[in-house]
Design an enzyme around this catalytic site. Structure first.
Site, PDB file in Angstrom:
ATOM      1  N   HIS A  83       0.822  -1.222   0.000  1.00 29.54           N
ATOM      2  CA  HIS A  83       0.000   0.000   0.000  1.00 29.54           C
ATOM      3  C   HIS A  83       0.850   1.264   0.000  1.00 29.54           C
ATOM      4  O   HIS A  83       0.376   2.334  -0.348  1.00 29.54           O
ATOM      5  CB  HIS A  83      -1.026  -0.009   1.139  1.00 29.54           C
ATOM      6  CG  HIS A  83      -0.456   0.285   2.496  1.00 29.54           C
ATOM      7  ND1 HIS A  83       0.229  -0.646   3.220  1.00 29.54           N
ATOM      8  CD2 HIS A  83      -0.477   1.406   3.256  1.00 29.54           C
ATOM      9  CE1 HIS A  83       0.602  -0.110   4.368  1.00 29.54           C
ATOM     10  NE2 HIS A  83       0.180   1.148   4.427  1.00 29.54           N
ATOM     11  N   HIS A 103       7.785  -2.499   1.872  1.00 31.32           N
ATOM     12  CA  HIS A 103       7.634  -1.047   1.692  1.00 31.32           C
ATOM     13  C   HIS A 103       8.976  -0.348   1.448  1.00 31.32           C
ATOM     14  O   HIS A 103       9.123   0.429   0.512  1.00 31.32           O
ATOM     15  CB  HIS A 103       6.986  -0.401   2.929  1.00 31.32           C
ATOM     16  CG  HIS A 103       5.665  -1.000   3.306  1.00 31.32           C
ATOM     17  ND1 HIS A 103       4.757  -1.450   2.380  1.00 31.32           N
ATOM     18  CD2 HIS A 103       5.074  -1.202   4.518  1.00 31.32           C
ATOM     19  CE1 HIS A 103       3.682  -1.910   3.006  1.00 31.32           C
ATOM     20  NE2 HIS A 103       3.846  -1.780   4.298  1.00 31.32           N
TER      21      HIS A 103
HETATM   22  C1  BG6 Z   1       1.749  -2.372   7.238  1.00 34.75           C
HETATM   23  C2  BG6 Z   1       2.452  -3.055   8.365  1.00 34.75           C
HETATM   24  O1  BG6 Z   1       2.145  -2.909   6.011  1.00 34.75           O
HETATM   25  O2  BG6 Z   1       2.071  -0.986   7.263  1.00 34.75           O
HETATM   26  C3  BG6 Z   1       2.090  -2.426   9.707  1.00 34.75           C
HETATM   27  O3  BG6 Z   1       2.091  -4.432   8.371  1.00 34.75           O
HETATM   28  C4  BG6 Z   1       2.319  -0.953   9.660  1.00 34.75           C
HETATM   29  O4  BG6 Z   1       2.832  -3.015  10.760  1.00 34.75           O
HETATM   30  C5  BG6 Z   1       1.659  -0.326   8.447  1.00 34.75           C
HETATM   31  O5  BG6 Z   1       1.760  -0.400  10.842  1.00 34.75           O
HETATM   32  C6  BG6 Z   1       2.032   1.140   8.308  1.00 34.75           C
HETATM   33  O6  BG6 Z   1       1.257   1.686   7.288  1.00 34.75           O
HETATM   34  P1  BG6 Z   1       0.826   3.208   7.330  1.00 34.75           P
HETATM   35  O7  BG6 Z   1       0.125   3.414   6.042  1.00 34.75           O
HETATM   36  O8  BG6 Z   1      -0.053   3.375   8.534  1.00 34.75           O
HETATM   37  O9  BG6 Z   1       2.098   3.967   7.446  1.00 34.75           O
END
Ligand code: BG6
Length: 477
Positions: free
Chosen positions: A188, A250
């Site tokens: 994401h 990520h």
């Molecule tokens: C997710 C992780 O992919 O991304 C989580 O599994 C993390 O541990 C999250 O909290 C963070 O995403 P964002 O969009 O809140 O920064």
């Protein structure tokens, strides 16, 4: 209302609909897509859950999640959600349940009197991926609707495997039943606005494009800090840790976008993935010696996950270099942690200044919060004295683009998966390349946990003077 291409009639089948991720990200995203009128009128949502949970109960949870995020939840939107939603009880190890699911999908298409695309969203524990995907194949859920006029797609949440070997197995099994075209591996972060902007920025701003190499850039720092701890995901997280949860996906994806060679067209999904994969392949496998690895755990984590012997890292930082003509010797530091002082994700590019090392220009992509880009410039301070100062030129999305509000990353993920656009998803080659880079670190951590540090909640992370508390044999209270 936001303008996007017309989406096709689709049935979302959501596995793990009562899980943390579906509740925090996916259901609010669907709510917003309904609210903005972006889904096709013939859209259905099938919630799949081991538990016997009713449509009304699920909608209550949607309402709570939306209220938490937006402070307000529109009843008429919830009503439209209700109209599209069906819940079915499902046990992934029961053969018959897959037949029931297939029958449900066929019934929905009969009711709508049309073939609809099927989009299976899998947010399930990694250990049940394999049986579920196998069963999809043997029960023909991997095919389009009964008249074969629509497609079936798989939208999967990470982690994609637990290490290099298990990722290879998972990819092999999935590929028996689904072609790469049908698979959408969610990262994401790739759907966040500033991240989507990285390639546009590099491609369309020649003053920076011409400086994008080791002659002009002296360091790159990519950081994803979170304030939250593991929240409701203790069991999952304790098996995974920060390297697998954030770095493998990520952070390495962000690194690839910043450093890859620009394809001829940044809108060509295949060329984009090729360039990204080539970049990942040019990072030598990292180990404890060549990557200056720090791992740490926050104080109180073991109590929180009820595992007094846990050595799972909630913080990791490492420095690597890329084996390429463009990036030779430029140190790239990657860092992530939970329970830190602030929630902040940034990419900072430091430009080289051989003459005066203290006066460098920095370019920062602010992924969150306050999405935007800023550049640090050196200027003369007004007055008689010849003093210089660092100032910021700042672009914030919020300040410049007030309308239309930009969609949340998960809304973009869903829309692209419905459209069949792979640009913002990870390919199997990228997933394997990322595991390949990190596997020696995972192997070293298997052998010893002597290097594990601890850090205070709400701090900036560990300092080398804070060794971890030894693991104890005591049981959690
Ligand atoms: C997710 C992780 O992919 O991304 C989580 O599994 C993390 O541990 C999250 O909290 C963070 O995403 P964002 O969009 O809140 O920064």
């Amino acid at each position: 209302m936001r303008v996007i291409d017309k989406l096709e009639p689709t049935i979302f089948v959501i596995f793990g609909i009562t899980g943390d991720l579906a509740q925090r990200k996916l259901l609010p995203a669907i709510y917003h897509l309904i609210k903005d009128g972006l889904l096709h009128e013939h859209t259905a949502i099938v919630g799949v859950s081991r538990r016997d949970i009713t449509v009304a109960e699920l909608l209550n949870q949607v309402e709570l999640c939306v209220l938490e995020a937006d402070n307000v939840c529109d009843e008429t939107v919830l009503e439209k959600f209700r109209y599209k939603l069906r819940m079915i009880r499902f046990d992934p190890v029961k053969d018959d349940d897959y037949d029931t699911l297939l029958q449900t999908l066929n019934d929905i298409e009969d009711k709508h009197d049309m073939c609809m695309n099927r989009l299976y969203y899998l947010s399930i524990p990694p250990q049940v991926y394999e049986p579920v995907i196998r069963n999809f194949g043997t029960h023909h859920l991997n095919e389009g609707c009964q008249h074969k006029k629509a497609v079936s797609r798989l939208l999967v949440e990470k982690p994609f495997g637990y290490d290099l070997e298990s990722a290879k197995d998972l990819i092999e099994i999935t590929s028996r039943y689904f072609s790469e075209d049908q698979i959408f591996r969610i990262d994401h972060y790739l759907a966040k606005e500033t991240v989507q902007n990285i390639l546009v920025f590099r491609n369309h701003n020649p003053i920076f494009t011409s400086l994008w190499d080791h002659h002009h850039i002296s360091a790159i720092d990519i950081s994803l800090s979170e304030q939250l701890g593991v929240e409701g995901r203790a069991e999952f997280y304790d098996n995974v840790g920060a390297l697998r949860d954030i770095v493998q996906n990520h952070l390495l994806q962000l690194l690839a976008l910043v450093t890859m060679e620009l394809p001829k067209s940044i809108h060509n999904s295949a060329a984009l993935h090729q360039a990204k994969q080539a970049l990942l392949a040019s990072i030598p496998p990292l180990n404890m010696a060549n990557a200056n690895v720090t791992r740490a755990q926050y104080v109180g984590y073991r109590e929180e996950v009820k595992n007094p012997r846990s050595t799972t890292e909630t913080f990791v930082s490492l420095t690597l270099t890329i084996d390429s003509e463009r990036w030779q010797s430029v140190p790239i530091t990657i860092r992530t942690g939970k329970a830190l002082k602030a929630k902040r994700s940034t990419i900072v590019i430091t430009f080289a200044s051989p003459a005066e090392p203290d006066t460098t220009n920095k370019l920062t992509f602010r992924i969150q919060p306050n999405e935007g880009i800023d550049v640090e410039l050196i200027v003369k301070r007004p007055g008689f004295e010849d003093k210089i100062e660092i100032v910021q030129m700042d672009f914030s999305y919020r300040g410049v683009f007030s309308e239309p509000e930009h969609p949340d990353a998960y809304e973009r993920v869903l829309v692209d998966a419905i459209k069949g656009d792979h640009s913002l998803f990870a390919t199997s080659e990228e997933v394997l390349a990322a595991w390949h880079i990190l596997q020696p670190i995972l192997d070293a951590w298997e052998r010893t946990d002597d290097d594990l540090l601890i850090y205070e909640l709400g701090s900036d992370g560990p300092s080398a003077s804070m060794p971890a508390a030894p693991v104890t044999d005591s049981q959690p209270t």
